[in-house]
Design a protein around this motif. Structure first.
Motif, PDB file in Angstrom:
ATOM      1  N   ASN A 381      37.106  61.347  50.316  1.00  0.00           N
ATOM      2  CA  ASN A 381      35.675  62.895  49.769  1.00  0.00           C
ATOM      3  C   ASN A 381      37.386  63.945  48.798  1.00  0.00           C
ATOM      4  O   ASN A 381      36.539  64.690  48.805  1.00  0.00           O
ATOM      5  N   THR A 382      38.604  63.596  48.234  1.00  0.00           N
ATOM      6  CA  THR A 382      39.199  64.512  47.535  1.00  0.00           C
ATOM      7  C   THR A 382      39.216  63.720  46.784  1.00  0.00           C
ATOM      8  O   THR A 382      39.560  64.628  45.821  1.00  0.00           O
ATOM      9  N   THR A 383      38.432  62.519  46.337  1.00  0.00           N
ATOM     10  CA  THR A 383      38.299  62.159  45.055  1.00  0.00           C
ATOM     11  C   THR A 383      37.178  62.145  44.467  1.00  0.00           C
ATOM     12  O   THR A 383      35.987  62.489  45.568  1.00  0.00           O
ATOM     13  N   ALA A 384      36.320  62.050  42.650  1.00  0.00           N
ATOM     14  CA  ALA A 384      35.822  61.824  42.718  1.00  0.00           C
ATOM     15  C   ALA A 384      34.916  61.002  43.197  1.00  0.00           C
ATOM     16  O   ALA A 384      33.879  61.346  43.638  1.00  0.00           O
ATOM     17  N   MET A 385      35.455  59.429  42.970  1.00  0.00           N
ATOM     18  CA  MET A 385      34.566  59.012  43.204  1.00  0.00           C
ATOM     19  C   MET A 385      33.865  58.732  44.942  1.00  0.00           C
ATOM     20  O   MET A 385      33.316  58.130  45.617  1.00  0.00           O
ATOM     21  N   GLY A 386      34.857  59.648  45.616  1.00  0.00           N
ATOM     22  CA  GLY A 386      34.821  59.336  46.989  1.00  0.00           C
ATOM     23  C   GLY A 386      34.232  61.040  47.461  1.00  0.00           C
ATOM     24  O   GLY A 386      33.360  60.736  48.161  1.00  0.00           O
ATOM     25  N   ALA A 387      34.080  62.035  46.872  1.00  0.00           N
ATOM     26  CA  ALA A 387      32.995  62.676  46.463  1.00  0.00           C
ATOM     27  C   ALA A 387      31.479  62.749  46.979  1.00  0.00           C
ATOM     28  O   ALA A 387      30.595  62.949  47.163  1.00  0.00           O
ATOM     29  N   SER A 415      43.125  74.195  50.199  1.00  0.00           N
ATOM     30  CA  SER A 415      44.565  75.124  50.874  1.00  0.00           C
ATOM     31  C   SER A 415      45.538  75.577  49.944  1.00  0.00           C
ATOM     32  O   SER A 415      45.833  75.375  49.698  1.00  0.00           O
ATOM     33  N   GLY A 416      44.546  76.698  50.663  1.00  0.00           N
ATOM     34  CA  GLY A 416      46.262  77.684  49.612  1.00  0.00           C
ATOM     35  C   GLY A 416      45.858  78.492  48.541  1.00  0.00           C
ATOM     36  O   GLY A 416      46.525  79.272  48.001  1.00  0.00           O
ATOM     37  N   LEU A 417      44.462  77.786  48.048  1.00  0.00           N
ATOM     38  CA  LEU A 417      44.587  78.936  46.784  1.00  0.00           C
ATOM     39  C   LEU A 417      43.437  79.503  46.832  1.00  0.00           C
ATOM     40  O   LEU A 417      42.545  79.855  47.679  1.00  0.00           O
ATOM     41  N   LYS A 418      43.236  80.980  46.226  1.00  0.00           N
ATOM     42  CA  LYS A 418      42.449  82.240  45.890  1.00  0.00           C
ATOM     43  C   LYS A 418      41.565  81.738  45.016  1.00  0.00           C
ATOM     44  O   LYS A 418      41.543  81.148  44.174  1.00  0.00           O
ATOM     45  N   GLY A 419      39.957  82.163  45.606  1.00  0.00           N
ATOM     46  CA  GLY A 419      38.516  82.091  44.959  1.00  0.00           C
ATOM     47  C   GLY A 419      38.752  82.601  44.126  1.00  0.00           C
ATOM     48  O   GLY A 419      39.866  83.390  43.696  1.00  0.00           O
ATOM     49  N   ARG A 422      38.780  84.167  38.292  1.00  0.00           N
ATOM     50  CA  ARG A 422      39.915  84.037  37.476  1.00  0.00           C
ATOM     51  C   ARG A 422      40.867  82.609  38.217  1.00  0.00           C
ATOM     52  O   ARG A 422      41.447  82.621  37.114  1.00  0.00           O
ATOM     53  N   GLY A 423      40.943  82.057  39.039  1.00  0.00           N
ATOM     54  CA  GLY A 423      41.385  81.316  39.832  1.00  0.00           C
ATOM     55  C   GLY A 423      40.644  79.521  39.441  1.00  0.00           C
ATOM     56  O   GLY A 423      41.530  78.790  39.846  1.00  0.00           O
ATOM     57  N   ARG A 424      39.634  80.199  38.827  1.00  0.00           N
ATOM     58  CA  ARG A 424      39.119  78.598  38.728  1.00  0.00           C
ATOM     59  C   ARG A 424      40.060  77.360  38.078  1.00  0.00           C
ATOM     60  O   ARG A 424      40.287  76.027  38.180  1.00  0.00           O
ATOM     61  N   LYS A 425      40.771  77.784  37.035  1.00  0.00           N
ATOM     62  CA  LYS A 425      41.178  76.619  35.993  1.00  0.00           C
ATOM     63  C   LYS A 425      42.495  76.295  36.900  1.00  0.00           C
ATOM     64  O   LYS A 425      42.524  74.706  37.072  1.00  0.00           O
ATOM     65  N   ASP A 426      43.132  76.950  37.647  1.00  0.00           N
ATOM     66  CA  ASP A 426      43.862  76.853  38.536  1.00  0.00           C
ATOM     67  C   ASP A 426      43.086  75.543  39.428  1.00  0.00           C
ATOM     68  O   ASP A 426      44.056  74.814  40.011  1.00  0.00           O
ATOM     69  N   ARG A 427      41.949  76.450  40.185  1.00  0.00           N
ATOM     70  CA  ARG A 427      41.048  75.724  41.400  1.00  0.00           C
ATOM     71  C   ARG A 427      41.093  74.372  41.026  1.00  0.00           C
ATOM     72  O   ARG A 427      41.425  73.419  41.901  1.00  0.00           O
ATOM     73  N   TYR A 428      41.352  74.335  39.273  1.00  0.00           N
ATOM     74  CA  TYR A 428      40.211  73.010  39.312  1.00  0.00           C
ATOM     75  C   TYR A 428      41.607  71.395  38.620  1.00  0.00           C
ATOM     76  O   TYR A 428      41.284  70.372  39.188  1.00  0.00           O
ATOM     77  N   LYS A 429      43.080  72.726  38.489  1.00  0.00           N
ATOM     78  CA  LYS A 429      43.472  71.553  38.170  1.00  0.00           C
ATOM     79  C   LYS A 429      44.653  71.099  39.460  1.00  0.00           C
ATOM     80  O   LYS A 429      44.607  70.218  39.761  1.00  0.00           O
ATOM     81  N   TYR A 431      42.224  70.200  42.237  1.00  0.00           N
ATOM     82  CA  TYR A 431      41.831  69.171  42.917  1.00  0.00           C
ATOM     83  C   TYR A 431      42.353  68.272  42.038  1.00  0.00           C
ATOM     84  O   TYR A 431      41.896  67.353  42.833  1.00  0.00           O
ATOM     85  N   THR A 432      42.310  68.068  40.923  1.00  0.00           N
ATOM     86  CA  THR A 432      42.542  66.994  39.866  1.00  0.00           C
ATOM     87  C   THR A 432      43.867  66.494  40.086  1.00  0.00           C
ATOM     88  O   THR A 432      44.238  65.525  40.657  1.00  0.00           O
ATOM     89  N   ASP A 433      44.659  66.816  40.698  1.00  0.00           N
ATOM     90  CA  ASP A 433      46.734  66.364  41.001  1.00  0.00           C
ATOM     91  C   ASP A 433      45.923  66.331  42.204  1.00  0.00           C
ATOM     92  O   ASP A 433      46.541  65.163  42.161  1.00  0.00           O
ATOM     93  N   ARG A 434      45.515  66.484  43.534  1.00  0.00           N
ATOM     94  CA  ARG A 434      45.081  66.386  44.230  1.00  0.00           C
ATOM     95  C   ARG A 434      44.307  64.919  44.556  1.00  0.00           C
ATOM     96  O   ARG A 434      44.873  63.640  45.437  1.00  0.00           O
ATOM     97  N   ALA A 435      43.215  65.140  44.024  1.00  0.00           N
ATOM     98  CA  ALA A 435      42.066  63.186  43.249  1.00  0.00           C
ATOM     99  C   ALA A 435      43.452  62.173  43.020  1.00  0.00           C
ATOM    100  O   ALA A 435      43.229  61.696  43.869  1.00  0.00           O
ATOM    101  N   LYS A 436      43.851  63.097  42.220  1.00  0.00           N
ATOM    102  CA  LYS A 436      44.701  61.466  41.732  1.00  0.00           C
ATOM    103  C   LYS A 436      45.806  60.898  42.712  1.00  0.00           C
ATOM    104  O   LYS A 436      45.775  59.917  42.831  1.00  0.00           O
TER     105      LYS A 436
END
Length: 449
Positions: A381-387, A415-419, A422-429, A431-436
């Protein structure tokens, strides 16, 4: 004798499911009722025909969940994405598709595959034997929808969906309209001028809203209680929610400069997106409508630049069917009461071309693995299809289940990311790095015997 996978429906999900299973060595039969039996929205008998928008939405695979889904489907050798890329149209950061050549290409690829047979037949009941995928989409035929409802013990859930009008380019007044993507987004001049813009001042906008609210509209039949999918609301419904709603939605004027009047800021802007490679057709972005045909022509011609618009297709509204997947499907997308049947695509409660094709991709692989004597795990579920598959097969609340586009809200937090925003760009990146990484690992796994 080789076991066969039968697929009911040749839309995005059915086409992708057939491609994936056939490439795993399984014999596939696609049962597509069109063109013998038509629907409200389809015009041809081609597989994977696009009937609403021609956009696959954002292609940004680092900051957008649907862009990540594009990446995963490409990585999995998806037919839908391959043909979409081959028939891509300029659309800024979005992936827009030349719909007719795209459908023709998908049909040709599937027709020529040695493991695939296409039958022009309507299936009206639920088969008891063999492996089947039901990918009939939101426009499931009445007889099959009744059979599904009878098997599941409840009426199928439904919502109303709308289609936007398409206009001939040569009927647009370019002395008032101009070509520009919002914020000049795009790497090439063609991408930066991918959208056609029609500006409105305050008085024009207010008059347009008045006409929109007063226009004759299609009324639902007595007893129809389905709601709308929020991602595809008719413009009249948006206007009813407040006079400024459209100005903050599909008619927002930001990121655009009118070269005809560069010193005057438009109060609202209507955008049109190219609908074919020739550039002869443009669809009005976000202008799904339930206005009656005569009213559509009258109201839409109030838009500056569209006073003499000629319509290749007027908008319309239709009823879409989907099942309560969290209650009815197991984790392998099988109907719990009849495990020889899998469901895929929009009928499962995912919304959008890409999401539908992605669920077809998974259903095809899962069914093929079972036919070949093994079992394939679903993506994490860490991937787009899995989610997505986690959401529809148990992650969503069954009592309030509604169609859903892929979005980062379906993903477990990194884990380890601030919410915070302001941190949305880093958070989305993140997500995608982990998913790939996780999706690539899933692709490398083999089905367990």
């Amino acid at each position: 004798m080789a076991k066969v996978l039968n697929i009911i429906g040749g839309g995005m999900a059915g086409s992708e499911a057939a491609w994936q299973a056939a490439n795993m060595g399984v014999q596939v039969v696609i049962h597509e009722m069109r063109p013998k039996v038509g629907t409200f929205a389809h015009r041809t008998g081609h597989l994977a025909e696009m009937v609403c928008s021609n956009s696959f939405r954002s292609d940004d695979d680092e900051q957008n969940a649907v862009g990540l889904l594009h990446w995963e489907m490409r990585a999995a050798g998806g037919l839908i994405m391959e043909m979409a890329d081959k028939h891509r149209l300029p659309a800024g950061g979005a992936l827009a598709v030349d719909r007719d050549p795209f459908a023709e290409a998908v049909t040709a690829q599937l027709s020529e595959h040695p493991n695939i047979t296409i039958q022009g037949s309507e299936i009206t009941g639920l088969p008891d034997d063999g492996q089947w995928i039901i990918a009939t989409g939101p426009l499931t035929s009445g007889a099959l929808a009744e059979a599904i409802a009878a098997e599941t013990g409840a009426e199928a859930l439904a919502f109303f969906d709308a289609i936007a009008p398409i206009i001939y380019f040569d009927s647009i007044d370019m002395s008032k309209a101009w070509m520009q993507s919002r914020y000049d987004k795009g790497d090439t001049e063609e991408e930066r001028t991918a959208y056609l813009n029609c500006p409105m001042d305050r008085d024009q906008y207010e008059a347009f809203i008045d006409a929109l609210l007063a226009a004759d509209k299609t009324e639902f039949k007595e007893g129809e209680t389905a709601g709308y999918f929020d991602g595809c609301l008719p413009i009249e419904v948006m206007a009813e929610r407040g006079r400024e709603t459209l100005r903050h939605g599909p008619m927002k004027p930001v990121g655009l400069t009118n070269p005809h009047q560069p010193d005057i800021k438009a109060h609202a802007v209507v955008q049109l997106r190219r609908d074919n490679a020739l550039g002869t057709l443009y669809n009005i972005v976000g202008f799904q409508t339930k206005m009656k045909y005569g009213a559509q022509k009258e109201v839409l011609r109030m838009i500056p630049g569209l006073e003499n618009a000629s319509f290749a297709r007027l908008g319309g509204i239709h009823r879409n069917t989907f099942i309560n997947s969290p209650t009815l499907l197991d984790g392998q997308m099988r109907l719990k009461s009849k495990p020889n049947l899998r469901f895929a695509g929009q009928i499962t409660g995912v919304e959008g071309y890409v999401e539908s094709a992605a669920m077809g991709l998974l259903a095809g692989r899962l069914a093929a693995a079972e036919i070949l004597g093994g079992e394939l795990d679903t993506p994490p579920n860490t991937t787009a299809m899995g989610a997505l598959i986690t959401h529809i097969t148990g992650g969503a609340e069954a009592k309030t289940f509604q169609p859903m586009n892929v979005n980062f809200g379906l993903f477990p937090p990194v884990s380890g990311l601030k919410g915070g925003r302001r941190g949305r760009k880093d958070r989305y990146k993140a997500y995608t790095d982990r998913a790939k990484v996780d999706f690539s690992s899933w692709l490398g796994q083999r089905a367990a015997a």
